[in-house]
Design a protein around this motif. Structure first.
Motif, short mmCIF file in Angstrom:
data_model
loop_
_atom_site.label_atom_id
_atom_site.label_comp_id
_atom_site.label_asym_id
_atom_site.label_seq_id
_atom_site.Cartn_x
_atom_site.Cartn_y
_atom_site.Cartn_z
N LEU A 117 34.21 -1.40 39.43
CA LEU A 117 34.34 -2.51 40.36
C LEU A 117 35.04 -3.68 39.68
O LEU A 117 34.66 -4.09 38.58
CB LEU A 117 32.96 -2.94 40.85
CG LEU A 117 32.90 -3.98 41.97
CD1 LEU A 117 33.49 -3.42 43.25
CD2 LEU A 117 31.44 -4.40 42.21
N ILE A 118 36.07 -4.20 40.31
CA ILE A 118 36.74 -5.41 39.84
C ILE A 118 36.41 -6.53 40.82
O ILE A 118 36.85 -6.50 41.98
CB ILE A 118 38.27 -5.21 39.75
CG1 ILE A 118 38.60 -4.09 38.77
CG2 ILE A 118 38.95 -6.51 39.32
CD1 ILE A 118 40.09 -3.71 38.76
N LYS A 119 35.63 -7.49 40.38
CA LYS A 119 35.13 -8.56 41.26
C LYS A 119 35.94 -9.83 41.03
O LYS A 119 35.93 -10.39 39.94
CB LYS A 119 33.65 -8.80 41.00
CG LYS A 119 32.78 -7.58 41.30
CD LYS A 119 31.32 -7.83 40.98
CE LYS A 119 31.08 -7.89 39.49
NZ LYS A 119 29.64 -8.04 39.16
N VAL A 120 36.59 -10.29 42.10
CA VAL A 120 37.45 -11.47 42.03
C VAL A 120 36.88 -12.58 42.91
O VAL A 120 36.36 -12.30 44.00
CB VAL A 120 38.88 -11.12 42.50
CG1 VAL A 120 39.78 -12.36 42.49
CG2 VAL A 120 39.47 -10.01 41.64
N PHE A 121 36.97 -13.82 42.43
CA PHE A 121 36.58 -14.96 43.25
C PHE A 121 37.75 -15.94 43.29
O PHE A 121 38.24 -16.38 42.25
CB PHE A 121 35.35 -15.67 42.70
CG PHE A 121 34.81 -16.75 43.62
CD1 PHE A 121 33.84 -16.45 44.55
CD2 PHE A 121 35.30 -18.05 43.56
CE1 PHE A 121 33.35 -17.42 45.42
CE2 PHE A 121 34.83 -19.04 44.42
CZ PHE A 121 33.85 -18.73 45.36
N CYS A 122 38.21 -16.28 44.50
CA CYS A 122 39.31 -17.21 44.67
C CYS A 122 38.78 -18.58 45.12
O CYS A 122 37.98 -18.65 46.05
CB CYS A 122 40.29 -16.71 45.73
SG CYS A 122 41.14 -15.18 45.30
N TYR A 123 39.23 -19.61 44.46
CA TYR A 123 38.85 -20.97 44.84
C TYR A 123 40.07 -21.87 44.75
O TYR A 123 41.11 -21.49 44.23
CB TYR A 123 37.72 -21.49 43.95
CG TYR A 123 38.10 -21.67 42.49
CD1 TYR A 123 38.41 -22.92 41.99
CD2 TYR A 123 38.14 -20.58 41.62
CE1 TYR A 123 38.75 -23.10 40.65
CE2 TYR A 123 38.47 -20.74 40.28
CZ TYR A 123 38.78 -22.00 39.81
OH TYR A 123 39.12 -22.16 38.49
N SER A 124 39.94 -23.09 45.28
CA SER A 124 41.08 -23.99 45.31
C SER A 124 40.60 -25.43 45.42
O SER A 124 39.51 -25.69 45.93
CB SER A 124 41.99 -23.64 46.49
OG SER A 124 43.04 -24.56 46.62
N ASP A 125 41.43 -26.35 44.96
CA ASP A 125 41.13 -27.76 45.19
C ASP A 125 41.30 -28.03 46.69
O ASP A 125 42.01 -27.31 47.39
CB ASP A 125 42.07 -28.65 44.37
CG ASP A 125 43.53 -28.44 44.71
OD1 ASP A 125 44.06 -29.18 45.57
OD2 ASP A 125 44.14 -27.50 44.16
N LEU A 126 40.63 -29.07 47.15
CA LEU A 126 40.60 -29.35 48.59
C LEU A 126 41.99 -29.63 49.16
O LEU A 126 42.31 -29.17 50.25
CB LEU A 126 39.67 -30.53 48.87
CG LEU A 126 39.46 -30.91 50.34
CD1 LEU A 126 38.89 -29.73 51.11
CD2 LEU A 126 38.52 -32.12 50.44
#
Length: 218
Positions: A130-139
């Motif tokens: 399993l390759i677990k990715v989390f994407c986030y960004s500045d507002l």
């Protein structure tokens, strides 16, 4: 997850990618890129169709409401196909999460794929490939993407981002007991506000290919 389900997942050799994402971070777009580059199936909006098949509820209604009510899509999955034995031994919320888990496990067993959202990283936690990715960004970057790519108005972008992220946090933490976006839960955290999606895609593609090579060399 039952012991036999965990054992079944551990015996599967192909690689699965899960993408958890903040709203406006481009997680779905990243999934589309990866699906095209790797030639594997993407499951995100397709989940709505699966829910509709199992529940008999109109797809457009599900699409409109699943973000506004954290557990909505789980309730749809349960539909008319709930198992009476489970209903008697577990709470209704537990039954809903079991139903959700079954769909994700079935998809993982079929072959390599990309699953966006739906607590898939938690559901497949016993799966070794399993390759677990989390994407986030500045507002600010998230607002720009919501306006330019999602068709959200400039006036509503910020409040919509905060509303949907709040629901995603509540949904994930309620059903998993873990903190959404906690770096230690994922293999890769990507700030899509400062890292182009194409760069992120190539990075994950490289990780995916290396994982396959590692499996073949065992």
């Amino acid at each position: 997850m039952k012991d036999k389900d965990a054992i079944a997942l551990r015996n599967i050799q192909h690689v699965i990618i899960t993408i958890a994402r903040e709203y406006g971070s481009g997680g779905h777009l990243l999934g589309e890129m990866l699906s095209k580059e790797l030639g594997i199936k993407l499951y995100d909006k397709e989940f709505i169709h699966l829910v509709a098949e199992k529940s008999g509820i109109n797809e457009q209604y599900i699409k409109k409401n699943e973000q506004s009510i954290p557990s909505f899509w789980l309730k749809c999955i349960l539909g008319k196909n709930s198992e009476q034995s489970l209903e008697r031994s577990l709470s209704s919320d537990d039954v809903l999460f079991v139903a959700e888990s079954k769909i994700i496990q079935e998809l993982a067993e079929k072959g390599p794929c990309i699953i966006v959202g739906r607590c898939a990283d938690f559901v497949l936690r016993d799966y070794p490939n399993l390759i677990k990715v989390f994407c986030y960004s500045d507002l600010r970057s998230a607002c720009v993407r919501c306006v330019q790519e999602y068709g959200v108005s400039e006036e509503k972008a910020e409040s919509e981002i905060k509303r949907i992220n709040h629901n995603r946090i509540a949904h994930y933490e309620y059903y998993t007991g873990e903190k959404w976006g906690e770096p230690h839960h994922y293999n890769l955290m990507i700030n899509t506000g400062s890292i182009d999606l194409s760069v992120a895609c190539n990075l994950i593609k490289s990780i995916y290919k290396n994982r396959i090579k590692e499996n073949l060399s065992k």
